[in-house]
Design a protein around this motif. Sequence first.
Motif, PDB file in Angstrom:
ATOM      1  N   ILE A   1      -0.596 -13.880   7.449  1.00  0.00           N
ATOM      2  CA  ILE A   1       0.536 -13.093   6.967  1.00  0.00           C
ATOM      3  C   ILE A   1       0.385 -12.806   5.481  1.00  0.00           C
ATOM      4  CG2 ILE A   1       3.019 -13.102   6.552  1.00  0.00           C
ATOM      5  CD1 ILE A   1       3.320 -14.731   9.129  1.00  0.00           C
ATOM      6  N   VAL A   2      -0.008 -13.831   4.700  1.00  0.00           N
ATOM      7  CA  VAL A   2      -0.199 -13.636   3.267  1.00  0.00           C
ATOM      8  C   VAL A   2      -1.302 -12.624   3.011  1.00  0.00           C
ATOM      9  CG1 VAL A   2      -0.923 -14.749   1.123  1.00  0.00           C
ATOM     10  CG2 VAL A   2       0.646 -15.930   2.674  1.00  0.00           C
ATOM     11  N   SER A   3      -2.408 -12.761   3.772  1.00  0.00           N
ATOM     12  CA  SER A   3      -3.529 -11.842   3.603  1.00  0.00           C
ATOM     13  C   SER A   3      -3.121 -10.414   3.944  1.00  0.00           C
ATOM     14  CB  SER A   3      -4.699 -12.279   4.476  1.00  0.00           C
ATOM     15  OG  SER A   3      -5.774 -11.380   4.398  1.00  0.00           O
ATOM     16  N   LEU A   4      -2.380 -10.267   5.049  1.00  0.00           N
ATOM     17  CA  LEU A   4      -1.932  -8.940   5.442  1.00  0.00           C
ATOM     18  C   LEU A   4      -0.956  -8.364   4.433  1.00  0.00           C
ATOM     19  CD1 LEU A   4      -1.449  -9.422   9.283  1.00  0.00           C
ATOM     20  CD2 LEU A   4      -3.206  -8.063   8.136  1.00  0.00           C
ATOM     21  N   SER A   5      -0.116  -9.219   3.841  1.00  0.00           N
ATOM     22  CA  SER A   5       0.839  -8.755   2.842  1.00  0.00           C
ATOM     23  C   SER A   5       0.114  -8.231   1.605  1.00  0.00           C
ATOM     24  CB  SER A   5       1.797  -9.885   2.458  1.00  0.00           C
ATOM     25  OG  SER A   5       2.541 -10.310   3.577  1.00  0.00           O
ATOM     26  N   LYS A   6      -0.929  -8.980   1.198  1.00  0.00           N
ATOM     27  CA  LYS A   6      -1.705  -8.529   0.039  1.00  0.00           C
ATOM     28  C   LYS A   6      -2.389  -7.206   0.336  1.00  0.00           C
ATOM     29  CE  LYS A   6      -2.604 -13.105  -1.958  1.00  0.00           C
ATOM     30  NZ  LYS A   6      -3.650 -14.095  -2.321  1.00  0.00           N
ATOM     31  N   HIS A   7      -2.967  -7.108   1.552  1.00  0.00           N
ATOM     32  CA  HIS A   7      -3.613  -5.852   1.927  1.00  0.00           C
ATOM     33  C   HIS A   7      -2.600  -4.720   2.001  1.00  0.00           C
ATOM     34  CE1 HIS A   7      -5.714  -2.784   4.159  1.00  0.00           C
ATOM     35  NE2 HIS A   7      -4.798  -2.866   5.115  1.00  0.00           N
ATOM     36  N   SER A   8      -1.424  -5.022   2.545  1.00  0.00           N
ATOM     37  CA  SER A   8      -0.381  -4.014   2.664  1.00  0.00           C
ATOM     38  C   SER A   8       0.021  -3.479   1.294  1.00  0.00           C
ATOM     39  CB  SER A   8       0.838  -4.596   3.376  1.00  0.00           C
ATOM     40  OG  SER A   8       1.887  -3.660   3.415  1.00  0.00           O
ATOM     41  N   PHE A   9       0.203  -4.390   0.334  1.00  0.00           N
ATOM     42  CA  PHE A   9       0.593  -3.969  -1.020  1.00  0.00           C
ATOM     43  C   PHE A   9      -0.514  -3.156  -1.674  1.00  0.00           C
ATOM     44  CE2 PHE A   9       0.522  -4.724  -5.615  1.00  0.00           C
ATOM     45  CZ  PHE A   9       1.785  -4.238  -5.973  1.00  0.00           C
ATOM     46  N   ALA A  10      -1.758  -3.618  -1.538  1.00  0.00           N
ATOM     47  CA  ALA A  10      -2.884  -2.907  -2.143  1.00  0.00           C
ATOM     48  C   ALA A  10      -3.055  -1.525  -1.523  1.00  0.00           C
ATOM     49  CB  ALA A  10      -4.161  -3.726  -1.985  1.00  0.00           C
ATOM     50  N   GLN A  11      -2.866  -1.442  -0.199  1.00  0.00           N
ATOM     51  CA  GLN A  11      -3.025  -0.155   0.464  1.00  0.00           C
ATOM     52  C   GLN A  11      -1.921   0.809   0.059  1.00  0.00           C
ATOM     53  OE1 GLN A  11      -5.807   0.541   2.570  1.00  0.00           O
ATOM     54  NE2 GLN A  11      -5.029   2.527   1.939  1.00  0.00           N
ATOM     55  N   ARG A  12      -0.697   0.290  -0.062  1.00  0.00           N
ATOM     56  CA  ARG A  12       0.404   1.143  -0.501  1.00  0.00           C
ATOM     57  C   ARG A  12       0.170   1.651  -1.920  1.00  0.00           C
ATOM     58  NH1 ARG A  12       5.064   1.343   2.479  1.00  0.00           N
ATOM     59  NH2 ARG A  12       5.228  -0.110   4.233  1.00  0.00           N
ATOM     60  N   ALA A  13      -0.342   0.765  -2.789  1.00  0.00           N
ATOM     61  CA  ALA A  13      -0.627   1.174  -4.170  1.00  0.00           C
ATOM     62  C   ALA A  13      -1.706   2.252  -4.197  1.00  0.00           C
ATOM     63  CB  ALA A  13      -1.054  -0.041  -4.995  1.00  0.00           C
ATOM     64  N   LEU A  14      -2.758   2.054  -3.377  1.00  0.00           N
ATOM     65  CA  LEU A  14      -3.830   3.048  -3.307  1.00  0.00           C
ATOM     66  C   LEU A  14      -3.301   4.370  -2.776  1.00  0.00           C
ATOM     67  CD1 LEU A  14      -6.807   3.887  -3.438  1.00  0.00           C
ATOM     68  CD2 LEU A  14      -7.099   2.928  -1.146  1.00  0.00           C
ATOM     69  N   ASN A  15      -2.512   4.316  -1.705  1.00  0.00           N
ATOM     70  CA  ASN A  15      -1.944   5.541  -1.144  1.00  0.00           C
ATOM     71  C   ASN A  15      -1.092   6.286  -2.155  1.00  0.00           C
ATOM     72  OD1 ASN A  15      -3.195   4.924   1.237  1.00  0.00           O
ATOM     73  ND2 ASN A  15      -1.336   4.328   2.329  1.00  0.00           N
ATOM     74  N   THR A  16      -0.300   5.526  -2.930  1.00  0.00           N
ATOM     75  CA  THR A  16       0.561   6.145  -3.940  1.00  0.00           C
ATOM     76  C   THR A  16      -0.261   6.860  -5.003  1.00  0.00           C
ATOM     77  OG1 THR A  16       2.267   4.458  -3.599  1.00  0.00           O
ATOM     78  CG2 THR A  16       2.365   5.722  -5.633  1.00  0.00           C
ATOM     79  N   LEU A  17      -1.303   6.189  -5.492  1.00  0.00           N
ATOM     80  CA  LEU A  17      -2.161   6.806  -6.509  1.00  0.00           C
ATOM     81  C   LEU A  17      -2.847   8.050  -5.963  1.00  0.00           C
ATOM     82  CD1 LEU A  17      -3.817   3.645  -8.147  1.00  0.00           C
ATOM     83  CD2 LEU A  17      -2.046   5.129  -9.122  1.00  0.00           C
ATOM     84  N   LEU A  18      -3.318   7.975  -4.726  1.00  0.00           N
ATOM     85  CA  LEU A  18      -3.978   9.122  -4.124  1.00  0.00           C
ATOM     86  C   LEU A  18      -3.023  10.298  -3.972  1.00  0.00           C
ATOM     87  CD1 LEU A  18      -6.132   7.395  -1.346  1.00  0.00           C
ATOM     88  CD2 LEU A  18      -6.949   8.405  -3.482  1.00  0.00           C
ATOM     89  N   VAL A  19      -1.806  10.020  -3.522  1.00  0.00           N
ATOM     90  CA  VAL A  19      -0.831  11.090  -3.310  1.00  0.00           C
ATOM     91  C   VAL A  19      -0.436  11.739  -4.633  1.00  0.00           C
ATOM     92  CG1 VAL A  19       1.541  11.583  -2.587  1.00  0.00           C
ATOM     93  CG2 VAL A  19       0.070  10.166  -1.149  1.00  0.00           C
ATOM     94  N   VAL A  20      -0.166  10.927  -5.661  1.00  0.00           N
ATOM     95  CA  VAL A  20       0.222  11.472  -6.966  1.00  0.00           C
ATOM     96  C   VAL A  20      -0.894  12.347  -7.537  1.00  0.00           C
ATOM     97  CG1 VAL A  20       0.761  10.889  -9.359  1.00  0.00           C
ATOM     98  CG2 VAL A  20       1.825   9.602  -7.495  1.00  0.00           C
ATOM     99  N   GLY A  21      -2.121  11.831  -7.502  1.00  0.00           N
ATOM    100  CA  GLY A  21      -3.242  12.623  -7.999  1.00  0.00           C
ATOM    101  C   GLY A  21      -3.449  13.890  -7.205  1.00  0.00           C
ATOM    102  N   ASP A  22      -3.283  13.802  -5.887  1.00  0.00           N
ATOM    103  CA  ASP A  22      -3.462  14.964  -5.031  1.00  0.00           C
ATOM    104  C   ASP A  22      -2.401  16.021  -5.305  1.00  0.00           C
ATOM    105  OD1 ASP A  22      -4.875  16.187  -2.718  1.00  0.00           O
ATOM    106  OD2 ASP A  22      -2.920  16.002  -1.770  1.00  0.00           O
ATOM    107  N   CYS A  23      -1.170  15.580  -5.526  1.00  0.00           N
ATOM    108  CA  CYS A  23      -0.087  16.529  -5.807  1.00  0.00           C
ATOM    109  C   CYS A  23      -0.369  17.327  -7.070  1.00  0.00           C
ATOM    110  CB  CYS A  23       1.245  15.794  -5.941  1.00  0.00           C
ATOM    111  SG  CYS A  23       1.890  15.157  -4.392  1.00  0.00           S
ATOM    112  N   ILE A  24      -0.857  16.650  -8.088  1.00  0.00           N
ATOM    113  CA  ILE A  24      -1.138  17.322  -9.361  1.00  0.00           C
ATOM    114  C   ILE A  24      -2.282  18.317  -9.210  1.00  0.00           C
ATOM    115  CG2 ILE A  24      -1.911  16.979 -11.742  1.00  0.00           C
ATOM    116  CD1 ILE A  24      -0.518  14.261 -11.688  1.00  0.00           C
ATOM    117  N   LEU A  25      -3.379  17.863  -8.607  1.00  0.00           N
ATOM    118  CA  LEU A  25      -4.565  18.712  -8.502  1.00  0.00           C
ATOM    119  C   LEU A  25      -4.361  19.876  -7.535  1.00  0.00           C
ATOM    120  CD1 LEU A  25      -7.313  15.922  -8.429  1.00  0.00           C
ATOM    121  CD2 LEU A  25      -6.682  17.386 -10.357  1.00  0.00           C
ATOM    122  N   VAL A  26      -3.802  19.590  -6.359  1.00  0.00           N
ATOM    123  CA  VAL A  26      -3.573  20.641  -5.381  1.00  0.00           C
ATOM    124  C   VAL A  26      -2.522  21.622  -5.881  1.00  0.00           C
ATOM    125  CG1 VAL A  26      -2.771  21.133  -3.035  1.00  0.00           C
ATOM    126  CG2 VAL A  26      -4.267  19.186  -3.458  1.00  0.00           C
ATOM    127  N   GLY A  27      -1.515  21.115  -6.581  1.00  0.00           N
ATOM    128  CA  GLY A  27      -0.488  21.996  -7.122  1.00  0.00           C
ATOM    129  C   GLY A  27      -1.021  22.938  -8.180  1.00  0.00           C
TER     130      GLY A  27
END
Length: 393
Positions: free
Chosen positions: A20-46
Amino acid sequence: MLGSGGGRRLEQSWPCFFDIVSLSKHSFAQRALNTLLVVGDCILVGMQPILVYMSKVDGKFMFSPISVNFLTETTKVIFAIFMLIIQARHQKVGEKPLLSISTFMQAARNNVLLAVPALLYAINNYLKFIMQLSFNPATVKMLSNLKVLVIAVLLKLIMRRHFSIIQWEALALLLIGISVNQLRSMPDTSTLGLTVTMSTYVYTLIFVTVPSLASVYNEYALKSQYDTSIYLQNLFLYGYGAIFNFMGILGTVLMKGPSSFDILQGHSKATMLLIANNAAQGILSSFFFKYADTILKKYSSTVATIFTGIASAILFGHQLTMNFVLGISIVFISMHQFFSPLSKVKDEQNGVTEMVDVDNQRSKGSFVNMAAGANEEASHLVGSDEREPLLPT
């Protein structure tokens, strides 16, 4: 004092806790990565359609669109080589050297499938400029969102991805939002000609289908060779793209003469910014496809529609109609519905209805399978063969 049964239960509970702890860490890291990707994509694609619009002179391009694509692919190749050198210098002792000839040749053989999306991208990049001549920047972004439905179908067919009914309904809402944005209270008489209308529909169909197939096939190719460095994979992908675009330049030379071989002819500061933006957008997309999800990539592009619409209104005086506002509202509702926990597929097991978390299921298998659906809100049906890889054999 614990009995033997209690001791066994306690021993069994610790692995679950650490999982559970491992999955939680992965979940947080994946959410952070997704957020960075989306923000960067919005700027560049826009910014992309804005820069394309700024590159036009009297409604026309003074440069060859193929030359822009070739320079973009060349820029990405240089970036991939630069990052490979940095990555090679930071390799640990005992790791297979990235810059060795044997490593390069083996990776080239294993990633030959990247030539397919490279060709499709070369065709699509040229179509982008054609679409810019037919629509304003905000409309082009809304039309590009049609790719989401096509991508969902291709993901189901090619990568065996499953979506719940709620998620399919969310995609339908997305199409409704796009349609609402396209409605006009007063028809534009300059576009009522049959030839223009039919050509526009044809370009739109190709504009939606070709990049959708390229994106899904690119995700498949990148994740099927997950252990290969992404920069090495990008080197092959962009190298193929540069070759295909250079062939297009040679074809133009044969048709228009040697004078058209000057790939820098008609370029300006705006086109240089466009090339840099397109290169950055392509590099970011590769991270989406390998470490996140194609659906997430396309949904993030819808957010860029707001930025594009507002920026084009401020810079070029394009009117933001009520249809645009309503369309964007529906798109956001669609996004919330698609990624909502309620949209996860329900699975009937032993008479009990359970919500299936795709990340938790994929964590039991290979990391390739987990990365194939890194978006935490995507779902799939889990049966007796829940460990079956997402990538088709």
